[in-house]
Design an enzyme around this catalytic site. Sequence first.
Site, mmCIF file in Angstrom:
data_model
loop_
_atom_site.group_PDB
_atom_site.id
_atom_site.type_symbol
_atom_site.label_atom_id
_atom_site.label_comp_id
_atom_site.label_asym_id
_atom_site.label_seq_id
_atom_site.Cartn_x
_atom_site.Cartn_y
_atom_site.Cartn_z
ATOM 1 N N GLU A 71 -21.980 -3.684 -64.829
ATOM 2 C CA GLU A 71 -21.826 -4.986 -65.170
ATOM 3 C C GLU A 71 -21.440 -6.051 -63.853
ATOM 4 O O GLU A 71 -21.730 -7.101 -63.744
ATOM 5 C CB GLU A 71 -21.400 -5.250 -66.315
ATOM 6 C CG GLU A 71 -22.244 -4.802 -67.540
ATOM 7 C CD GLU A 71 -22.084 -3.327 -67.822
ATOM 8 O OE1 GLU A 71 -21.006 -2.867 -67.215
ATOM 9 O OE2 GLU A 71 -22.929 -2.804 -68.125
ATOM 10 N N ASP A 81 -23.760 0.853 -75.828
ATOM 11 C CA ASP A 81 -22.887 1.611 -76.999
ATOM 12 C C ASP A 81 -23.195 1.306 -78.506
ATOM 13 O O ASP A 81 -22.361 0.410 -79.036
ATOM 14 C CB ASP A 81 -21.454 1.624 -76.579
ATOM 15 C CG ASP A 81 -21.323 2.204 -75.200
ATOM 16 O OD1 ASP A 81 -21.891 3.060 -74.636
ATOM 17 O OD2 ASP A 81 -20.192 2.014 -74.707
ATOM 18 N N ASP A 120 -24.008 3.682 -64.637
ATOM 19 C CA ASP A 120 -23.369 2.985 -65.892
ATOM 20 C C ASP A 120 -22.427 1.862 -65.305
ATOM 21 O O ASP A 120 -21.823 1.959 -63.941
ATOM 22 C CB ASP A 120 -22.824 4.189 -66.889
ATOM 23 C CG ASP A 120 -22.372 3.664 -68.019
ATOM 24 O OD1 ASP A 120 -22.628 2.345 -68.608
ATOM 25 O OD2 ASP A 120 -22.060 4.630 -68.812
#
Length: 958
Positions: A543, A617, A540
Site C-alpha cells: 500500500e 485479511d 503483499d
Amino acid sequence: MARSQPAPRWAVLLSLVILIGCIVVPSWAVKHGDFKTCEQSGFCKRNRAYADDASAQGSWNSPYELDPATVHFKDGLFTGVLIKTTTADEKVRLPLTVSFLESGAARLLVDEEKRLKGDIEMRHGSKANKKRYDEAEQWVLVGGLEVSKSATLNAQSETGFTNVLYGPGDKFQAVIRHAPFGIDFQRDGQTHVQLNERGLLNMEHWRPKVDGKEGESGEDESTWWEETFGGNTDSKPRGPESVALDVTFPGYSHVFGIPEHADSLSLKETRGGDGNHENPYRLFNSDVFEYELESPMTLYGAIPFMQAHRKNSTVGVFWLNAAETWIDIVKSTTTPNPLSLGTSSKTNTQTHWISESGRLDLFVFLGPSPKEISKTYGELTGYTQLPQQFAIGYHQCRWNYVTDEDVKEVNAKFDKYQIPYDVIWLDLEYTDDRKYFTWDPLTFPDPKGMQEKLDETERKLVVLIDPHIKKADNYYVSDELRSKNLAVLNKDGDIYDGWCWPGSSNWVDCFNPAARVWWTALHKYDKFKGSLSNLFIWNDMNEPSVFNGPDMSMPRDNLHYGNWEHRDIHNVNGMTLLNATYDAMLQRKKGEIRRPFILTRSFYAGSQRVAAMWTGDNQATWDHLAASVPMVLTNGIAGFPFAGADVGGFFHNPDKDLLTRWYQAGIWYPFFRAHAHIDTRRREPYLISEPHRSYIAQAIRLRYQLLPAWYTAFHEASVNGTPIVRPQYYAFPDDEQGFAIDDQLYLAATGLLVKPVLTENTETADVYISDDEKYYDYFDFTVYQGAGKRHTVPAPENKVPVLIQGGHIIPRKDRPRRSAGLMRWDPYTLVITLDKNREAEGSLYVDDGETFDYERGAYIHRHFHYRESVLSSEDVGTKGPKTAEYLKTMAGVTVERVVIVDPPAEWKNRETVTVIEDGAKAGSTASLEFYEQQLGQASYAVVKKPDVGIGKTWRIEF
Ligand SMILES: *[C@@H]1O[C@H](CO)[C@@H](O)[C@H](O)[C@H]1NC(C)=O
Ligand SMILES: *[C@@H]1O[C@H](CO)[C@@H](O)[C@H](O)[C@H]1NC(C)=O
C-alpha cells in the site's frame, strides 16, 4: 498475510491473556482511531463544507467560468482556460481540455497554470515537484486515447454554450456551459451525466502562506498549511491543493464500483440518514487490521471507476487521480407533478469526488450497456491478463508452512486424499530473518528439492516478496538499495526508515526506472538462489503498509522519484511494484518466457494487466463469507476480475460448517485460495473430518471439472473486459428487481447461475430468476421456471446451489486429476441445455496455458451451437504462425461425451446420432442413450464417444 500489528503488541496481548488465565475473547474490531474520517481529513472536510455552502445558498454560483476568448474546438479537442474567481476577486487560470475519443469516451482534464509553469514557492525549502502530479496516466493508461476526428461542433452560441457531437453514429453530445462552467453529457438527446451541476467544482489553487494574514480568506484555513493525525504532522509544502467535482447521474438510482470497500454491490448514500453511511467512500490504499463490514472505510486497493445503472442504460466515470480520494453519494427523488400524466418519480444519484492533490482528470462513458462500459474502460486501462492455467486452479496457503518437509507432506496428503490443487504458498517465514530473496537455512535447507517435488505433478510454489527491505548489514539487497539510491526518501531527502515485518526497513521506490531494473535483476535464478521456474510471486504490504506510519502508511511528504510527494502518488504506489515484479518474472532467464503470476494486495486501475488480487485479511465468520461475494463482484465490474477472498477466513478458526460453505462459495471466486493466520489451527481440507472432508473435496473437484469454462471466461475478460463472475444487473440489465442483488452470481456467459450458501444452518437457497427460460439444477436437472421471482432450491450441506439457464453449451473435463496441468490432454464433455426455441450456444477457448504463443495463433477458439437438431463446432479463432503446430499437439484431444438436458421426448426411441467431422469422407455414428427422470427433473440424453477433435470443425446430427 498479513496483520499489520507490530508483533510486540500482539505478544503483549497474548501474554496478558495467559496471565489472566481465563477465557478472554479478544474484541476483534478495526481500530477506528488509526484511520481518518472525513472530518479528520482536512481536504475532505473543506470540500464537504463547500458542498454544504453550495446547497444552503438557493442561488449558489460556481466561481468557475471559461474565458470566452480562449475557447477553441478542433479535431476532436475542446480547449480553453477556466477562470476561478476567488473571494478576494483574484483570477486563477486553469487550462482545460475536453477530448472526444474514438472509443466513445470523453476526457476532461484541468490543470493549474502557475503550477504548470513552476511559478510557485515551496514552504520549508521542500524539493517537492511544483507541478500537479501528471504521471498517473503513464502507469494507468495503455490505449484508447485516439481522439475522434469525426467529433463535430453542433452549435457554439453567443449565449455561452458549446455543443459537440461525438461517439458511435454521433449519438453522444456534450453540452459545455461556459459560465458557470459545467458539462451535460447526452445520449440520444437525453442527459445521462452532468458535471458541476451542483457547482462543487473546486481546485484549491496555490497561494503563498503569509504569516499574520491567516483567516483573511474567510475560509477555514486550519488545515491548509499543516495537519496532524495520530501524532504525525504532515508538512504540506504546497499548502491546500485539493481537487473536487460533482457528477450527477439523472434518472439513475444505482451506482456500482469504486472498490475496495467491504460493502454491498449497490453503493449506499454517504451523508447520513437511516441505513446510510456517515462518511464518504474512501480510497486510500491501507492495511486495515480487522476491517469491518458494511463500511465505506478504505481498504487495500483503489479503483476510482463507477458505473451508474438504470433500466436499459449504463453510464460511467473514471476519476484518474492517484492521491487520496473520497466520494460522497446522495440520491434524490423527484416526485412528479400529479397533474402531468404518465410521468413517474425519478431518482437522481449525485456524487462528489474529492482528491487531495493532482489534476482534475475525468473520463465519461455513455454505454449504453454494462458490457460496452467494460470494453471502453478496458481499452484505456487494459484488460485482465490471461493467466496461466494453473493460476485458476486451487491455491493452498497458510501463514506458514514451516519447513520444506512440511510443504512436501502437505503435497503428498492432497494426493492421498485425492483432492486436486495447483499451488502451495509460503508466507513471510520461509525467509532468513525476513530478508526477501533468501531462505531460512534451518527450515528451508532444500528449496530446490521442494520445488522439484511439486513439479512432478506440475504444481507451483508462490512465495511472498514485499517492498520493505530489512535494514541490515551484510544483506546485499539492503546494501544495494541504499548505496544505489533506489529507496523512497523522507521530506528532507534522506532515505526513509520505517517499521514493518523485518523491523527497521527501507522501501524500494519503483517509480524510479533504475529501481525497477534492479528489482528485476533480484529475481534472476542466480540472484534469488534456490528459486526454480515453478516459483511465482506474492507482493503483499504494498500500500505500502508501514506499522509506525500515519494511516498505517508512509508520511505524505515523503519523496519519490521525480520529487513527487507520496501524497500525489499513494494509490498507484503498490502498482509500480507489480510492474517491476512482472518484468522481473519475464526476465528470470533468457529464452524462458512464460506468463508471470503475481498476487497483489494493493492495486489501482490498471493492476488487472499484471496481477490477481485478494481481499486481504478477512475473518472466519459467516458475515465475512457473505461480504466476500459483493466484494469480488465489485472488483469484476471495476475491471479487475481476477479476484478472491481468503477461503476459510484469515483470522480465527472456522468450524466445519463454515469452512465447507466457504469452499463451496470460494470455488466461484476467479482467484481461489485458502489462507489462514499463523495463530489458527491447521485446516487443510484433508484434515477435516468426514463427511465435511468429502463435501469440500467435491467442491474443489467441481472447480476443476469446470476449468475449461473458467479459462474461456478469463480469455473473454482478457479481450473485452467483461467480468469473470457477474452480478445480476450485469446479466439482466433490463430487470430492475435484480439491480441490487449481490448474493448470487453468473460465471461469465456460460449460463451458470450460482447462489452460494452464506448463512449458518441453512438448508435451502432462494435463487432469483430474471427471465422465463427454464433453469436446470446443475447436478440433477430439477427444473425451475418463472421470471422475476425467487425459487427455493435445496441446499443440503453437501451441495452448492448451481443452476444452468436454458440455451447454453458448457465445456467441462470430467476426469479427476491431481492438478490442472495433468488435465491437459483429457477429453471434454459438453453439457447442453436448450432454450425455448430449442437452441443453445457456448464457446471454448484453449491454449497451452503457459506461454505467450497464443499471441501468435497457438490456441483453439470454438463456438458451439445447437440448432434444428444439429450440434456444430465452428472455428472463431484467427490463424497465426503457430496455429498449425498447436493444433497438431491437440489432435488427440476429443469430445468424449455430450449431455443434452431436456431433449425432445421422441429421442427415447433413438439409439444413434450421426457424427460428421470436417474433411472426413463419410459420417460415423455414435450411440445415444436417453434417461428418463421423475417428475420435476428434466430427462437427459447422452451421446457416448462421438470422439470429434476439440480443435476440429464438426457436426452431430440428432
Ligand atoms: C428497454 O429495452 C427494451 C428492449 O431493448 C425495450 O423494449 C424497452 O422499451 C426499453 N425500456 C426503456 C425504459 O427504455
Ligand atoms: C512498467 O512500466 C514501464 C514504464 O511505464 C513500462 O514501459 C512497462 O511496459 C511496464 N511493464 C508492465 C509489465 O506493465
